[in-house]
Design a protein around this motif. Structure first.
Motif, PDB file in Angstrom:
ATOM      1  N   LEU A 103       0.826  -1.206   0.000  1.00 44.81           N
ATOM      2  CA  LEU A 103       0.000   0.000   0.000  1.00 44.81           C
ATOM      3  C   LEU A 103       0.859   1.253   0.000  1.00 44.81           C
ATOM      4  CD1 LEU A 103      -2.884  -0.907   2.483  1.00 44.81           C
ATOM      5  CD2 LEU A 103      -3.031  -0.618   0.004  1.00 44.81           C
ATOM      6  N   SER A 132       2.268   1.575  -3.626  1.00 41.36           N
ATOM      7  CA  SER A 132       1.272   1.799  -4.677  1.00 41.36           C
ATOM      8  C   SER A 132       0.486   3.095  -4.475  1.00 41.36           C
ATOM      9  CB  SER A 132       0.303   0.610  -4.741  1.00 41.36           C
ATOM     10  OG  SER A 132      -0.359   0.429  -3.498  1.00 41.36           O
ATOM     11  N   LEU A 133       0.161   3.433  -3.228  1.00 45.37           N
ATOM     12  CA  LEU A 133      -0.607   4.650  -2.979  1.00 45.37           C
ATOM     13  C   LEU A 133       0.255   5.905  -2.978  1.00 45.37           C
ATOM     14  CD1 LEU A 133      -3.045   3.508  -0.139  1.00 45.37           C
ATOM     15  CD2 LEU A 133      -3.470   3.646  -2.601  1.00 45.37           C
ATOM     16  N   LEU A 154       0.121   5.935  -6.985  1.00 42.79           N
ATOM     17  CA  LEU A 154      -1.110   6.682  -7.267  1.00 42.79           C
ATOM     18  C   LEU A 154      -0.960   8.186  -7.049  1.00 42.79           C
ATOM     19  CD1 LEU A 154      -4.144   6.666  -7.940  1.00 42.79           C
ATOM     20  CD2 LEU A 154      -4.586   6.304  -5.502  1.00 42.79           C
ATOM     21  N   LEU A 155      -0.583   8.595  -5.845  1.00 39.67           N
ATOM     22  CA  LEU A 155      -0.536  10.027  -5.525  1.00 39.67           C
ATOM     23  C   LEU A 155       0.456  10.783  -6.396  1.00 39.67           C
ATOM     24  CD1 LEU A 155      -1.285  12.445  -3.725  1.00 39.67           C
ATOM     25  CD2 LEU A 155       0.535  11.720  -2.161  1.00 39.67           C
ATOM     26  N   THR A 211       5.507  11.009   1.058  1.00 38.10           N
ATOM     27  CA  THR A 211       5.717   9.569   1.191  1.00 38.10           C
ATOM     28  C   THR A 211       5.897   9.175   2.648  1.00 38.10           C
ATOM     29  OG1 THR A 211       6.766   9.516  -1.001  1.00 38.10           O
ATOM     30  CG2 THR A 211       7.147   7.633   0.447  1.00 38.10           C
ATOM     31  N   LEU A 252       2.555   9.224   4.447  1.00 35.71           N
ATOM     32  CA  LEU A 252       1.730   8.071   4.120  1.00 35.71           C
ATOM     33  C   LEU A 252       2.243   6.813   4.808  1.00 35.71           C
ATOM     34  CD1 LEU A 252      -0.586   6.837   2.477  1.00 35.71           C
ATOM     35  CD2 LEU A 252       1.056   6.473   0.621  1.00 35.71           C
TER      36      LEU A 252
END
Length: 233
Positions: A97, A100-101, A105-106, A207, A210
């Motif tokens: 996660l 990938s997020l 993605l972001l 990063t 997150l």
């Protein structure tokens, strides 16, 4: 962990305020690496190092996935497999996660594609055709794969996630090494003329925020490492 989130959020807000009030800091930072023949990164043999660091996050994630799959197969068929090489499913989910997020993605899907900020090598101040835009303006003339934020830097700082899951005595040096890789990658991206200083700072901070948030949600306090009593949870 809550303190880490607060500190990271404060640093992110401070970074945004400083580069919004003094956007010329971005030009000064990138200009430091700009010489008569172009940006310094292009002429000092850094391309090999950049290539090695570019693939490092994917390699680390791939190795963790491979170890998890092999551990699961070994447990399923009652085969011998070192416990230290069988990461828990919760740890694998945390790492997947985060990668990938965050960098996925972001950064690469949302920000870089829709923020439209030209890269340093593209702006008029450094010999390009486009107007410089501060980080908070999304009306730049960049069309695709733009400057805000740095995908490579985000990926490099994600390495803090697997480093945070290493055994106790190794955790601090592992995290220091991961942060070092992130800093080196960010400096190289500025030196290559690919990103402004604010691009790499935001990439790292987003990063880390997150990763800290996902770790707080997914990693239990009594199971800090990659391996726990239950290899699937």
């Amino acid at each position: 962990m809550r303190l880490s989130l607060i500190i990271l959020l404060a640093l992110t807000l401070l970074t945004g305020a400083v580069f919004a009030l003094w956007p010329e800091l971005d030009l000064m930072g990138s200009g430091f690496f700009r010489g008569p023949e172009g940006f310094a990164g292009d002429g000092h043999g850094l391309k090999g190092l950049r290539g090695a660091l570019y693939f490092l996050p994917v390699i680390v994630m791939g190795l963790v996935l491979l170890a998890w799959i092999l551990g699961w197969v070994a447990a399923w068929f009652d085969l011998p497999w070192p416990e230290s090489l069988a990461p828990r499913g919760r740890s694998v989910l945390f790492l997947l996660l985060g990668l990938s997020l965050g960098p996925g993605l972001l950064v690469n899907v949302i920000l870089k594609e829709y923020w439209d900020r030209p890269r340093p090598m593209q702006v008029k101040e450094f010999g390009g055709p486009l107007e410089f835009r501060p980080w908070y303006k999304t009306d730049g003339a960049c069309v695709k794969n733009c400057s805000f934020v740095s995908g490579e830097t985000a990926g490099a700082f994600w390495l803090v996630a697997p480093a945070s899951l290493t055994p106790g005595p190794l955790r601090l040096p592992a995290m220091a090494l991961a942060l070092g890789v992130g800093v080196v990658t960010g400096v190289m991206r500025v030196a290559f003329g690919g990103h402004f200083p604010s691009d790499v700072l935001f990439a790292g901070l987003f990063t880390l925020l997150l990763v800290a948030l996902l770790r707080k949600i997914l990693i239990k306090p009594d199971k800090q490492g990659l391996r726990g009593d239950d290899p699937y949870l």
